[in-house]
Design a protein around this motif. Sequence first.
Motif, PDB file in Angstrom:
ATOM      1  N   ALA A 216     104.735 -97.562  18.592  1.00 56.22           N
ATOM      2  CA  ALA A 216     103.966 -98.033  19.747  1.00 56.22           C
ATOM      3  C   ALA A 216     104.463 -99.389  20.243  1.00 56.22           C
ATOM      4  CB  ALA A 216     102.490 -98.114  19.391  1.00 56.22           C
ATOM      5  N   GLY A 217     105.393-100.003  19.504  1.00 56.26           N
ATOM      6  CA  GLY A 217     105.954-101.269  19.958  1.00 56.26           C
ATOM      7  C   GLY A 217     105.150-102.476  19.526  1.00 56.26           C
ATOM      8  N   LEU A 218     104.172-102.287  18.643  1.00 56.68           N
ATOM      9  CA  LEU A 218     103.372-103.434  18.195  1.00 56.68           C
ATOM     10  C   LEU A 218     104.118-104.273  17.177  1.00 56.68           C
ATOM     11  CD1 LEU A 218      99.870-101.798  17.943  1.00 56.68           C
ATOM     12  CD2 LEU A 218     100.451-103.762  19.344  1.00 56.68           C
ATOM     13  N   GLN A 219     105.037-103.644  16.438  1.00 62.02           N
ATOM     14  CA  GLN A 219     105.838-104.450  15.531  1.00 62.02           C
ATOM     15  C   GLN A 219     107.280-103.983  15.570  1.00 62.02           C
ATOM     16  OE1 GLN A 219     103.579-103.377  11.857  1.00 62.02           O
ATOM     17  NE2 GLN A 219     105.610-103.044  11.036  1.00 62.02           N
ATOM     18  N   PRO A 220     108.224-104.888  15.334  1.00 65.57           N
ATOM     19  CA  PRO A 220     109.624-104.507  15.441  1.00 65.57           C
ATOM     20  C   PRO A 220     110.075-103.737  14.204  1.00 65.57           C
ATOM     21  CG  PRO A 220     109.427-106.815  14.844  1.00 65.57           C
ATOM     22  CD  PRO A 220     108.039-106.294  15.000  1.00 65.57           C
ATOM     23  N   PRO A 221     110.972-102.760  14.380  1.00 67.59           N
ATOM     24  CA  PRO A 221     111.506-102.060  13.216  1.00 67.59           C
ATOM     25  C   PRO A 221     112.503-102.955  12.486  1.00 67.59           C
ATOM     26  CG  PRO A 221     112.541-101.252  15.214  1.00 67.59           C
ATOM     27  CD  PRO A 221     111.507-102.253  15.639  1.00 67.59           C
ATOM     28  N   VAL A 222     112.707-102.659  11.189  1.00 64.74           N
ATOM     29  CA  VAL A 222     113.721-103.398  10.431  1.00 64.74           C
ATOM     30  C   VAL A 222     115.100-102.984  10.931  1.00 64.74           C
ATOM     31  CG1 VAL A 222     114.693-103.792   8.150  1.00 64.74           C
ATOM     32  CG2 VAL A 222     112.226-103.576   8.427  1.00 64.74           C
ATOM     33  N   SER A 223     115.274-101.677  11.122  1.00 64.20           N
ATOM     34  CA  SER A 223     116.502-101.187  11.727  1.00 64.20           C
ATOM     35  C   SER A 223     116.191 -99.842  12.363  1.00 64.20           C
ATOM     36  CB  SER A 223     117.615-101.054  10.685  1.00 64.20           C
ATOM     37  OG  SER A 223     117.251-100.083   9.737  1.00 64.20           O
ATOM     38  N   GLY A 224     117.142 -99.311  13.116  1.00 69.60           N
ATOM     39  CA  GLY A 224     116.915 -98.053  13.804  1.00 69.60           C
ATOM     40  C   GLY A 224     116.362 -98.277  15.193  1.00 69.60           C
ATOM     41  N   ARG A 225     116.149 -97.186  15.906  1.00 70.39           N
ATOM     42  CA  ARG A 225     115.754 -97.318  17.298  1.00 70.39           C
ATOM     43  C   ARG A 225     114.598 -96.414  17.658  1.00 70.39           C
ATOM     44  NH1 ARG A 225     120.435 -98.204  21.077  1.00 70.39           N
ATOM     45  NH2 ARG A 225     119.912 -96.190  21.987  1.00 70.39           N
ATOM     46  N   VAL A 226     113.751 -96.915  18.540  1.00 72.52           N
ATOM     47  CA  VAL A 226     112.709 -96.110  19.159  1.00 72.52           C
ATOM     48  C   VAL A 226     113.046 -96.054  20.644  1.00 72.52           C
ATOM     49  CG1 VAL A 226     110.266 -95.887  19.658  1.00 72.52           C
ATOM     50  CG2 VAL A 226     110.999 -96.891  17.499  1.00 72.52           C
ATOM     51  N   GLU A 227     113.430 -94.874  21.114  1.00 72.21           N
ATOM     52  CA  GLU A 227     113.795 -94.771  22.528  1.00 72.21           C
ATOM     53  C   GLU A 227     112.666 -94.103  23.285  1.00 72.21           C
ATOM     54  OE1 GLU A 227     117.761 -92.970  23.007  1.00 72.21           O
ATOM     55  OE2 GLU A 227     118.039 -93.728  20.973  1.00 72.21           O
ATOM     56  N   THR A 228     112.066 -94.871  24.163  1.00 71.16           N
ATOM     57  CA  THR A 228     111.020 -94.328  24.998  1.00 71.16           C
ATOM     58  C   THR A 228     110.737 -95.325  26.108  1.00 71.16           C
ATOM     59  OG1 THR A 228     108.795 -93.457  25.049  1.00 71.16           O
ATOM     60  CG2 THR A 228     109.167 -95.336  23.632  1.00 71.16           C
TER      61      THR A 228
END
Lengths: 245, 218, 205
Positions: free
Chosen positions: C49-61
Amino acid sequence: MNLNALWAYANPKKFIQTTEKVLPWVSVLAVVSLIVGLVWGFFFTPDDYRQGSTVKIIYLHVPSALMAINVWLMMLVTSLIWIVRRHHVSALAARAAAPIGAVMTVIALATGAIWGQPMWGTWWAWDPRLTSFLILFLFYLGYMALWEAIDNDDTAADLTSILCLVGSVFALLSRYAVNFWNQGLHQGASLSLDKEENVADVFWYPLLVCIAGFVLLFIALVLLRTRTEIRARRMRALLARERMG
Amino acid sequence: MIALLIRDLRLAMRAGGGFGLGLAFFLIVVTLVPFGVGPQSDLLARIASGILWLGALLSCLLSLDRILALDWEDGSLDLLATAPLPMEAIVTIKALAHWLTTGLPLVLAAPVFGLLLSLPAPGYMPLVVSLLLGTPALSVIGTFGAALTVGLKRGGLLLSLLVLPLYVPILIFGAEMARRGVDGLDYTTPLLMLAGITCGTIALLPFASAAVLKVNLR
Amino acid sequence: MGLNVSNLTIARGGVRVLEGVSFTLDPGHAIVLRGPNGIGKTTLLRTVAGLQPPVSGRVETDPDSIVYAGHSDGIKATLSVAENLQFWAQVFGETDIETAIAAFQLERLVTRPAGGLSAGQKRRLGLARLLVTGRPVWILDEPTVSLDAEAVAMFAEAVRAHLRRGGSALIATHIELGLPEAYVLEVGPYRAVAAEVDDFDEAFL
């Protein structure tokens, strides 16, 4: 020198290894220069023709006051490094420096009060410089309290860094506001690049040694405390990992 | 954005605490001062502007932790963070709502309370103007403090410790302006300084508050 | 607009909990996340949901396509049911709240202050909020907590209607939702393995 090589020291492991070697030397140097500077200043300088022997408290007062401000500046720089490059050592160094800065501020205030009593006839006056230092002390207290209050280390580092940035701006504003608010008793700066305005040479050289001693003492303490913070942080990390199984 | 402002104002009105509490606290501070320093009206007249500024500042402080804590507890902040509002706008609206419910009533009540403290006649105008200029900055700085401490269980005391040093320049220039007004002196300089600090604070601090709030929402 | 998660590693409180999570959520589809308590489902949803950043990897939306509903509903006790929904509709730039009220059968409650609702009714109000946002990608964390069987069916029907309209949903839950068409993703296999202790580098974990 390649500036990028500097960032290698931001690695906790490298930092611990390097400081292991550096720390004893810095500590010894700090003690030696403090002893030399203070003994020279206290016992081998003449009394001032106006202020008598009270002037000698300058050897504690000026270096600690200098450090009180410089430690905050160092925290500002390390906070910026944390925000921009996210090196954990940088954030932990800021955390380690804060209590030292707070103590320096207290020393400056206390020696100022002791000096002020015979000179101005009062322990405390709402003089701009004194007031600014009191406010600076409050900033240190708030900064340290915020570090202590937050459980998550990265969150705490982020929040305290931003507080340090905002606090620096407001501390500067307060400095000018206080100047405007009350004209002071305090003499002008004891140190300046303009040689004519400086204190006389006999007082000047031991003072330089004392300042060097305080700077070295601060470096030794901040290295030691940062090492402790790194180890404490690693311990918490290991405990968290254990809980995770 | 308007919707958020209206909701916050409506909540403040319904929950009761909003308008009333800060004002009541202000009144109590003003009432207690003569008990502390004595009822001589010439003494009170001399310190009235300072007391009114301090009282306003403390009343403002009282409600700071409510700016964000309630929205944090019921999850509204998470939902707002994923809504199409930038975080900077959210914290600005929150500060504005706080000022409308706390700061503005204080400004309007200050002249009445000035009567209680025998504030000299020429002092009213600069007092009200200085409060009008200063209290928005108090709300904006307070929102920054609230954002810093929003996730903490016992954040209230820490919030005061963090926010009060930041209030120093505003208190100095605001109270100085009111004091000069009482003495019939020219108060242009503190007026300009106060206005400048308030404008700068409103323009820049929401970015810091938003950054802090994003960290706390992680 | 779908949601594409690739090789995502996430952390909670500085500790990695899931790593290498990949999935694609296309319009018209739903994914149900399953796994034991504490595995990191909530953290995964908050990261997506974008509330916290991932350590690595991607969320594409498209961040403007997502609406998130967590454990708390964001309901104000002193506002009425209709006012609560109206507020969220306005925030998301929508006007229609009638559809949402009908979908969760809140008609009889619209003028009641939300503070007087039962836990299940509050939850229904919280879920109705999803409908008023008009956003296509729903990210739901335990949406059926405190709902009775009838309300769960109501919720399943709302999700199904949402999927028919070309929406999609990512749902973490422990119970059977009655959504056989949803793809079930077990997050257990993505559990993060602690790195070697000697491997302390820049970070501490």
